[in-house]
Design a protein around this motif. Structure first.
Motif, mmCIF file in Angstrom:
data_model
loop_
_atom_site.group_PDB
_atom_site.id
_atom_site.type_symbol
_atom_site.label_atom_id
_atom_site.label_comp_id
_atom_site.label_asym_id
_atom_site.label_seq_id
_atom_site.Cartn_x
_atom_site.Cartn_y
_atom_site.Cartn_z
ATOM 1 N N ALA A 162 0.830 -1.207 0.000
ATOM 2 C CA ALA A 162 0.000 0.000 0.000
ATOM 3 C C ALA A 162 0.862 1.253 0.000
ATOM 4 N N SER A 167 -4.839 -2.594 4.897
ATOM 5 C CA SER A 167 -3.636 -3.345 5.267
ATOM 6 C C SER A 167 -3.301 -3.231 6.746
ATOM 7 N N TYR A 192 0.896 4.245 -2.812
ATOM 8 C CA TYR A 192 0.564 5.606 -2.397
ATOM 9 C C TYR A 192 1.756 6.541 -2.582
ATOM 10 N N LEU A 197 -6.165 1.063 0.341
ATOM 11 C CA LEU A 197 -5.172 -0.001 0.519
ATOM 12 C C LEU A 197 -4.494 0.117 1.880
ATOM 13 N N ILE A 198 -4.163 1.351 2.278
ATOM 14 C CA ILE A 198 -3.523 1.548 3.579
ATOM 15 C C ILE A 198 -4.474 1.172 4.714
ATOM 16 N N THR A 234 -0.343 -2.302 -8.020
ATOM 17 C CA THR A 234 -0.272 -2.964 -6.717
ATOM 18 C C THR A 234 0.378 -4.338 -6.825
#
Length: 509
Positions: free
Chosen positions: A333, A407, A337, A403-404, A485
């Motif tokens: 992630a 995760s 980002y 995503l962050i 990703t």
């Protein structure tokens, strides 16, 4: 050795050759010097893309300068992460240089293009080097070039910010040398792969000193990344420099983040004793504070360029929340980002310049002014850049933040912490949205009559080329999120597998 095998050194050699050639021809043939600089950036992008494709097979490639074997000689290392950073740096540099040329910003001094090339030499070298001393050397190269670029165009505000910038980085460089001295005294090497092996073999008597050295080294990287409370130098510096240079500087803080990601698992991983994952207990709170400070700055900033500078700080904090997990998912992630936040920061600085060039004395201040040419088009560009910077759909910032958030939920040891991290990310997103909305409404919606019947300045649309390209790349990064990703996940696995780097660099089983 075939030409393909020499590809690893191309990102360093190209700007190293372009800079002196540009110096020699600029005074008599400025157009030729500009062409050399543009061709150099294009060649770096081509080489970076080739290395990105090459690294996709999972092989870590090394290049020993002078055929001196590691750990005795200088070695360059190309893996997925370094290839990503090289491609990102080359892309941002080409966009920033095109903007400088189209707007005439490069003509405010004779040495813009040579300094620009030396800046790229330092950036590319930092991403490629396999030992800590040469990381220090390339840091100094990019910092010295950045001093000149920051002062390009002159002015008292730039000079004042430049003095602060120089002093802060001299202190950082001094601490870097002290940390290197301690680590060399303890391990007898500065090669990262070799140091990782030797750190794991240190006895109990050296553990305290090793932890001090590790924390000191990470603190230097935190200063380069503008992590709170070591961030105070960045807003003033980035806000007053030439916008094209500020767009390039968007990747400079990422050198500090890259160094943390590169050094901690390789040298201070599970086998490092008292220094194992040295910054782990401090990185998450520092990242959260950085995100809060950054987006709070966006909220109170009085100009677009100042907002862009604070947005760089805020996005770095968000990025480091993911890095602090030190798991494959969180690093995946973070890598996605990282690419997004660099492009978004560059886009904000470029859009700020487009606005300032059209508003005359009102520049890019967050205040109402007379209507200006192409106001609606520029307003749409600002809205897209603001959406990207804050992480709203449909651009890649939204995907990156999702995503962050996903995760960090399953990060070991974060059972009572991840909720706070979620709160910081969501709250800072809201603060950023309000801050950009306030500025946008003041500039684009609240027109006042021009004084003395003055007509709006007519400006060429050429200055829109670079920000539009950057926003298009952000859209492409959103569309290509699956492939991005996937590559990032493979890079994250490679980062955490320190043994693979040892085998590639030292040839040990």
């Amino acid at each position: 050795m075939s030409l393909i095998q020499h590809l690893a050194i191309a990102p360093v050699v190209i700007p190293a050759l372009a800079a002196p050639f540009a110096v020699m021809v600029m005074r008599r043939k400025r157009t030729l010097g500009t062409a050399i600089s543009l061709l150099s950036c294009a060649a770096m992008l081509f080489a970076a893309l080739a290395l990105l494709a090459q690294a996709g097979d999972g092989t870590i490639r090394t290049y020993a300068l002078g055929n001196w074997p590691a750990p005795f000689g200088i070695v360059l290392v190309v893996d997925r992460l370094s290839a990503i950073m090289l491609t990102l740096a080359a892309t941002v540099s080409l966009i920033a240089l095109v903007h400088a040329v189209l707007t005439g910003a490069d003509r405010k001094g004779w040495h813009f293009h040579p300094l620009f090339q030396f800046q790229m030499l330092g950036l590319n070298g930092a991403f490629l080097t396999g030992d800590l001393f040469n990381l220090f050397v390339f840091f100094e190269v990019l910092l010295i070039a950045s001093y000149g670029l920051m002062l390009h165009g002159q002015g008292p505000a730039r000079l004042k910010a430049g003095v602060q910038y120089v002093v802060v980085n001299i202190v950082g460089s001094s601490l870097f040398l002290i940390a290197l001295g301690l680590l060399y005294a303890l391990t007898g090497t500065l090669n990262m792969a070799d140091m990782g092996l030797r750190v794991a073999a240190l006895g109990p008597d050296d553990q305290g000193l090793l932890r001090i050295a590790a924390l000191l080294l990470v603190s230097v990287f935190a200063l380069k990344a503008a992590i709170a409370p070591l961030h105070l130098w960045l807003p003033r510096t980035y806000a007053v420099t030439t916008p094209a240079v500020a767009a390039l500087f968007a990747i400079m803080t990422k050198v500090g983040v890259y160094s943390i990601i590169r050094v901690v698992p390789q040298i201070f991983g599970d086998g490092a004793g008292a220094a194992a994952w040295a910054p782990a207990s401090y990185l998450l709170p520092a990242a959260a504070i950085t995100a809060i400070v950054g987006f709070a700055g966006v909220f109170v900033a009085r100009s677009l360029s100042e907002q862009a500078a604070y947005a760089v700080i805020g996005s770095t904090g968000t990025l480091l929340i993911a890095v602090a997990g030190w798991q494959a998912d969180t690093l995946t992630a973070a890598i996605y980002y990282l690419v997004h936040s660099t492009l978004a920061g560059a886009a904000l600085f470029l859009v700020a310049d487009v606005v300032a060039r059209r508003r005359a004395s009102f520049a890019d201040t967050a205040s109402a002014g007379p209507a200006f040419c192409q106001q609606q088009t520029v307003g749409l560009m600002f809205m897209a850049a603001a959406i990207a910077a804050t992480g709203l759909p449909p651009l890649s910032g939204f995907i990156g933040k999702l995503l962050i958030l996903e995760s960090i939920v399953d990060t070991p040891g974060w059972q009572g912490v991840w909720g706070w991290a979620w709160g910081v990310i969501l709250a800072t997103t809201l603060i950023g949205v309000i801050g950009f909305a306030r500025t946008g409404s003041a500039i684009f919606w609240k027109d006042i009559p021009p004084t003395d019947g003055a007509e709006p300045a007519v400006v060429s649309s050429a200055d829109m080329v670079a920000p539009i390209i950057t926003l298009a790349l952000l859209a492409a990064w959103s569309i290509g999120a699956g492939a991005g990703t996937a590559y990032g996940a493979a890079a994250a696995d490679q980062i955490l597998d320190s043994a693979s780097a040892v085998r590639a660099v030292l040839g040990e089983p």
